[in-house]
Design a protein around this motif. Structure first.
Motif, PDB file in Angstrom:
ATOM      1  N   GLU A 160       0.833  -1.213   0.000  1.00 15.62           N
ATOM      2  CA  GLU A 160       0.000   0.000   0.000  1.00 15.62           C
ATOM      3  C   GLU A 160       0.861   1.254   0.000  1.00 15.62           C
ATOM      4  O   GLU A 160       0.449   2.306  -0.494  1.00 15.62           O
ATOM      5  CB  GLU A 160      -0.931  -0.025   1.226  1.00 15.62           C
ATOM      6  CG  GLU A 160      -1.978   1.085   1.232  1.00 15.62           C
ATOM      7  CD  GLU A 160      -1.468   2.417   1.776  1.00 15.62           C
ATOM      8  OE1 GLU A 160      -1.943   3.468   1.292  1.00 15.62           O
ATOM      9  OE2 GLU A 160      -0.599   2.417   2.661  1.00 15.62           O
TER      10      GLU A 160
ATOM     11  N   TYR B 209       2.484  -0.951 -13.480  1.00 14.21           N
ATOM     12  CA  TYR B 209       2.792   0.484 -13.382  1.00 14.21           C
ATOM     13  C   TYR B 209       1.506   1.258 -13.098  1.00 14.21           C
ATOM     14  O   TYR B 209       1.442   2.075 -12.176  1.00 14.21           O
ATOM     15  CB  TYR B 209       3.428   0.966 -14.685  1.00 14.21           C
ATOM     16  CG  TYR B 209       3.782   2.451 -14.698  1.00 14.21           C
ATOM     17  CD1 TYR B 209       4.994   2.888 -14.157  1.00 14.21           C
ATOM     18  CD2 TYR B 209       2.915   3.394 -15.240  1.00 14.21           C
ATOM     19  CE1 TYR B 209       5.323   4.239 -14.167  1.00 14.21           C
ATOM     20  CE2 TYR B 209       3.234   4.742 -15.248  1.00 14.21           C
ATOM     21  CZ  TYR B 209       4.443   5.165 -14.722  1.00 14.21           C
ATOM     22  OH  TYR B 209       4.761   6.490 -14.715  1.00 14.21           O
ATOM     23  N   GLN B 210       0.456   0.940 -13.871  1.00 12.93           N
ATOM     24  CA  GLN B 210      -0.806   1.661 -13.713  1.00 12.93           C
ATOM     25  C   GLN B 210      -1.397   1.441 -12.324  1.00 12.93           C
ATOM     26  O   GLN B 210      -1.952   2.351 -11.724  1.00 12.93           O
ATOM     27  CB  GLN B 210      -1.797   1.220 -14.808  1.00 12.93           C
ATOM     28  CG  GLN B 210      -3.013   2.140 -14.929  1.00 12.93           C
ATOM     29  CD  GLN B 210      -2.636   3.609 -15.129  1.00 12.93           C
ATOM     30  OE1 GLN B 210      -1.786   3.929 -15.962  1.00 12.93           O
ATOM     31  NE2 GLN B 210      -3.236   4.514 -14.347  1.00 12.93           N
ATOM     32  N   ARG B 211      -1.219   0.232 -11.814  1.00  9.65           N
ATOM     33  CA  ARG B 211      -1.767  -0.068 -10.485  1.00  9.65           C
ATOM     34  C   ARG B 211      -1.118   0.817  -9.417  1.00  9.65           C
ATOM     35  O   ARG B 211      -1.776   1.338  -8.524  1.00  9.65           O
ATOM     36  CB  ARG B 211      -1.523  -1.547 -10.172  1.00  9.65           C
ATOM     37  CG  ARG B 211      -2.498  -2.082  -9.169  1.00  9.65           C
ATOM     38  CD  ARG B 211      -2.252  -3.556  -8.942  1.00  9.65           C
ATOM     39  NE  ARG B 211      -2.178  -3.788  -7.509  1.00  9.65           N
ATOM     40  CZ  ARG B 211      -1.732  -4.898  -6.949  1.00  9.65           C
ATOM     41  NH1 ARG B 211      -1.277  -5.876  -7.709  1.00  9.65           N
ATOM     42  NH2 ARG B 211      -1.713  -5.023  -5.651  1.00  9.65           N
TER      43      ARG B 211
ATOM     44  N   VAL C 287       0.387   3.701  -9.980  1.00  7.09           N
ATOM     45  CA  VAL C 287      -0.033   5.084 -10.264  1.00  7.09           C
ATOM     46  C   VAL C 287      -1.395   5.350  -9.613  1.00  7.09           C
ATOM     47  O   VAL C 287      -1.594   6.370  -8.937  1.00  7.09           O
ATOM     48  CB  VAL C 287      -0.111   5.343 -11.791  1.00  7.09           C
ATOM     49  CG1 VAL C 287      -0.844   6.653 -12.085  1.00  7.09           C
ATOM     50  CG2 VAL C 287       1.286   5.384 -12.401  1.00  7.09           C
ATOM     51  N   ASP C 288      -2.325   4.424  -9.807  1.00  9.08           N
ATOM     52  CA  ASP C 288      -3.676   4.600  -9.262  1.00  9.08           C
ATOM     53  C   ASP C 288      -3.651   4.652  -7.730  1.00  9.08           C
ATOM     54  O   ASP C 288      -4.346   5.440  -7.099  1.00  9.08           O
ATOM     55  CB  ASP C 288      -4.596   3.452  -9.715  1.00  9.08           C
ATOM     56  CG  ASP C 288      -4.859   3.507 -11.223  1.00  9.08           C
ATOM     57  OD1 ASP C 288      -4.571   4.564 -11.826  1.00  9.08           O
ATOM     58  OD2 ASP C 288      -5.312   2.494 -11.789  1.00  9.08           O
ATOM     59  N   GLN C 289      -2.813   3.807  -7.163  1.00 13.27           N
ATOM     60  CA  GLN C 289      -2.697   3.759  -5.710  1.00 13.27           C
ATOM     61  C   GLN C 289      -2.158   5.085  -5.162  1.00 13.27           C
ATOM     62  O   GLN C 289      -2.642   5.607  -4.162  1.00 13.27           O
ATOM     63  CB  GLN C 289      -1.764   2.599  -5.348  1.00 13.27           C
ATOM     64  CG  GLN C 289      -1.360   2.533  -3.907  1.00 13.27           C
ATOM     65  CD  GLN C 289      -0.602   1.248  -3.621  1.00 13.27           C
ATOM     66  OE1 GLN C 289      -1.166   0.166  -3.685  1.00 13.27           O
ATOM     67  NE2 GLN C 289       0.664   1.369  -3.313  1.00 13.27           N
TER      68      GLN C 289
ATOM     69  N   ALA D   5      -2.384   7.929  -6.654  1.00 18.38           N
ATOM     70  CA  ALA D   5      -3.379   8.975  -6.922  1.00 18.38           C
ATOM     71  C   ALA D   5      -4.356   9.090  -5.761  1.00 18.38           C
ATOM     72  O   ALA D   5      -4.835  10.183  -5.438  1.00 18.38           O
ATOM     73  CB  ALA D   5      -4.127   8.670  -8.227  1.00 18.38           C
ATOM     74  N   ALA D   6      -4.622   7.958  -5.112  1.00 18.21           N
ATOM     75  CA  ALA D   6      -5.523   7.978  -3.960  1.00 18.21           C
ATOM     76  C   ALA D   6      -4.923   8.800  -2.812  1.00 18.21           C
ATOM     77  O   ALA D   6      -5.644   9.266  -1.926  1.00 18.21           O
ATOM     78  CB  ALA D   6      -5.804   6.544  -3.500  1.00 18.21           C
TER      79      ALA D   6
ATOM     80  N   ARG E 267       0.845  12.202  -8.199  1.00 17.70           N
ATOM     81  CA  ARG E 267       0.881  11.648  -9.556  1.00 17.70           C
ATOM     82  C   ARG E 267       2.257  11.886 -10.166  1.00 17.70           C
ATOM     83  O   ARG E 267       2.993  12.789  -9.732  1.00 17.70           O
ATOM     84  CB  ARG E 267      -0.214  12.265 -10.415  1.00 17.70           C
ATOM     85  CG  ARG E 267      -0.110  13.764 -10.529  1.00 17.70           C
ATOM     86  CD  ARG E 267      -1.163  14.358 -11.461  1.00 17.70           C
ATOM     87  NE  ARG E 267      -0.815  15.748 -11.684  1.00 17.70           N
ATOM     88  CZ  ARG E 267      -1.099  16.729 -10.839  1.00 17.70           C
ATOM     89  NH1 ARG E 267      -1.753  16.478  -9.722  1.00 17.70           N
ATOM     90  NH2 ARG E 267      -0.720  17.960 -11.097  1.00 17.70           N
TER      91      ARG E 267
END
Lengths: 275, 345
Positions: free
Chosen positions: B134, B201-203, B205-207, B209-210, B214
């Motif tokens: 996390e 990578y996207q995962r 990035v999304d994490q 972003a929360a 970014r």
């Protein structure tokens, strides 16, 4: 593999000179010749106790031994002050950058020292005196707490046997029955009356406690010295001495590797440099 | 050169073959759902693992060890040579962090002989992340959860098999030992790898972003404008100066030369990890201290990572491994600090 970079050359204390009640000059002979240039520093080891950075106070022209003038101020220097001639110590260096003496040639050099800060400036002075005619004038302004706290007292009194070639003035914070000179902090003798100088063309070299360097710099700027012409000895707590351990960072530079001498111009934008 | 595993063989076969005769460092799963970096005599199938994200211990601890013996003061200083080692399962945050240590210890002359030897003797086998914690946020600081360079050999797990790539001449030599177990990688498998990498990578990035972060955020600008901000006092309220953030950090390089006496009474010197959060880190004899307050020391840590290193090396000294987030006793989250600095800039 030998981690020589971090280990000292064995050295022996040959003489101990009491300068003031809490400052002694140690004459140290390393097992192998170790030369330095004015402004560079060494790390002095007390075996089993620790290592601390000092700028030698003796002439850089003398290669087989060096003098190091040390105030008793902490754990390593406490132990050092208890050592007698014959004691084994260690030397590591030379480290850091030297004063750019070649750029001082043809100019007036004002040396401003406070307390034990005159020690590294003495090495510079010896280097300047080697070619005294290269400089327009050499001026020394020195401040000590009391007449008893003046280091290199005999040499100071005799102006290093230079007569009028050296313009020397000493002030003390508190005088005594014998003192006939100025009384006050060193900045008090950097005014027009006590310091006739050529700020636009000269250089000023300052070494002393942080608070003294701060106010001396302010005074010199006020007299018209450009920040690039004021040389400061930024003594930080150098540990490795080779720009790796991270302790002595000043902005984007390290005091050990890029200094310890910096022009005020090169560090003036860094916050809290005087602390 | 890219390979895949020939039929009838396994990744364990390959890793056993290349680690034979060397001291092996590998990852082992912990009960807490993490991995530990452990020393083993050999690659041990079933125990050793490539790991799906970085271990608790930073890779730097192998090449810039917490406590390095430098020698006896006055002794001849000769030390036993280090054996050749292979570290299997390095993640990109740790691998990329070596650019900081290489800059400080090797490229800033004179080179550190202990670091130089450890780097030379340590073969690095990296592995793409296939999962994240996390606290991971590597894309935010310009990294990604797979290695692009700096490895000897890289292993990419994909749902359809492993892609094994050499990244150095040494890596190619080491992989020779597994020659019979490998064949050139097919294009389809390499495409599969690239798909897995992009998804991972996207995962992350999304994490991130929360947490309001970014990729591409200008942390240098944010930190260099934060010197007068109250944010440092606010976060430093919770700092207990334990130094855990420095010690677990993949990039922190500060150390101290410390003297004492060994068991025989002989004077010795060691090189120890140090922490810029410790009160006396910048203290000089006589008592003067550039950073007497915790808030100043916390700011210094961020200034070094996000301002100093961009100035001297054009990179942040942070790879988003998130270890400091997990280690902080006061629950100071580097992501929250960065977010607030960016918001205030």
């Amino acid at each position: 593999m030998k981690p020589d970079l971090y280990m000292p050359v064995p050295a022996r204390i040959e003489a101990v000179i009491e300068e003031t009640p809490n400052i002694k000059t140690f004459s140290v002979r390393p097992a192998e010749a170790m030369s330095f240039e004015a402004g560079q520093f060494i790390e002095l080891t007390v075996p089993g106790v620790g290592e601390a950075p000092f700028t030698p106070s003796s002439s850089p022209a003398v290669k087989d031994h060096m003098e190091i003038t040390i105030m008793r101020a902490g754990r390593v220097t406490d132990k050092l002050h208890s050592l007698a001639p014959g004691a084994e110590v260690g030397l590591r260096g030379p480290l850091g950058q030297r004063y750019p003496i070649e750029s001082f040639r043809g100019r007036e050099v004002v040396i401003v020292g406070g307390g034990v800060g005159l020690a590294p400036l003495r090495a510079l002075l010896f280097a300047l005196l080697q070619e005294v005619s290269s400089f327009k004038k050499i001026i020394i302004r020195y401040g000590a707490k009391t007449p008893r706290d003046i280091v290199f007292r005999d040499a100071v009194a005799k102006k290093w046997d230079q007569g009028d070639a050296l313009d020397v003035l000493v002030t003390v914070d508190r005088g005594d029955d014998t003192w006939t000179g100025p009384v006050g902090v060193v900045t008090a003798i950097l005014d027009e009356k006590n310091l006739r100088c050529d700020p636009k063309n000269g250089v000023a070299v300052v070494c002393g406690p942080p608070i003294m360097m701060k106010f001396a710099t302010v005074a010199l700027l006020k007299r018209g010295y450009p920040p690039e012409s004021i040389y400061l000895s930024m003594e930080k707590n150098m540990s490795c001495g080779v720009g790796k351990c991270g302790h002595c960072r000043i902005g984007t530079q390290y005091a050990c590797k890029d200094g310890p001498v910096f022009t005020y111009g090169s560090i003036q934008s860094v916050p809290k440099i005087w602390e | 050169m890219r390979y895949q595993i020939a039929s009838g063989h396994s990744i364990d076969d390959v890793l056993c073959a290349i680690s034979r005769g060397r001291v092996v460092y590998a990852l082992e799963p912990s009960d807490a759902g993490q991995y530990h970096l452990v020393r083993a005599e050999t690659w041990q199938p079933g125990t050793s693992t490539l790991g799906s994200f970085r271990p608790v211990e930073p890779l730097k601890s192998l090449v810039f060890r917490p406590r390095e013996f430098l020698g006896q003061v006055g002794g001849n200083g000769e030390q036993p040579a280090m054996p050749e080692r292979i570290m299997i399962g390095v993640k990109n945050c740790d691998l990329s962090a070596l650019r900081i240590h290489d800059h400080v210890m090797l490229k800033t002359e004179p080179a550190d002989p202990l670091y130089a030897e450890a780097r030379e003797k340590t073969i690095l086998v990296s592995c793409d992340c296939t999962d994240c914690l996390e606290v991971c946020f590597c894309p935010v600081v310009g990294e990604q959860p797979h290695a692009k360079e700096g490895f000897d050999i890289n292993v990419s797990p994909t749902p359809k098999g492993y892609v094994i790539e050499t990244g150095s001449e040494r890596g190619a030599r080491v992989l020779e030992a597994a020659r019979d177990l490998l064949q050139p990688a097919g294009d389809a498998l390499v495409q599969e790898r690239d798909k897995s990498r992009a998804a991972m990578y996207q995962r992350v990035v999304d994490q991130a972003a929360a947490k309001g972060l970014r990729p591409g955020m200008d942390f240098k600008k944010a930190i260099s404008k934060s010197f007068e901000s109250k944010l440092w006092e606010d976060f430093a309220e919770d700092c207990v100066e334990c130094g855990a953030c420095n010690f677990c950090c993949c990039t922190c390089h500060c150390f101290l030369l410390a003297d004492g006496r060994g068991a025989s009474g002989a004077p010795e010197r060691v090189k120890l990890w140090d922490s810029c959060l410790f009160k006396n880190f910048a203290r000089v004899a006589g008592g003067a201290n550039m950073r007497p307050h915790r808030a100043e020391r916390l700011l210094n840590r961020f200034d070094k990572k996000f301002n100093f290193f961009p100035d001297v090396l054009k990179t942040y000294a942070c790879d988003g491994c998130g270890r400091c987030v997990e280690a902080c006793t006061g629950k100071i989250d580097i992501r929250d600090v960065l977010k607030r600095a960016v918001d205030e800039a």
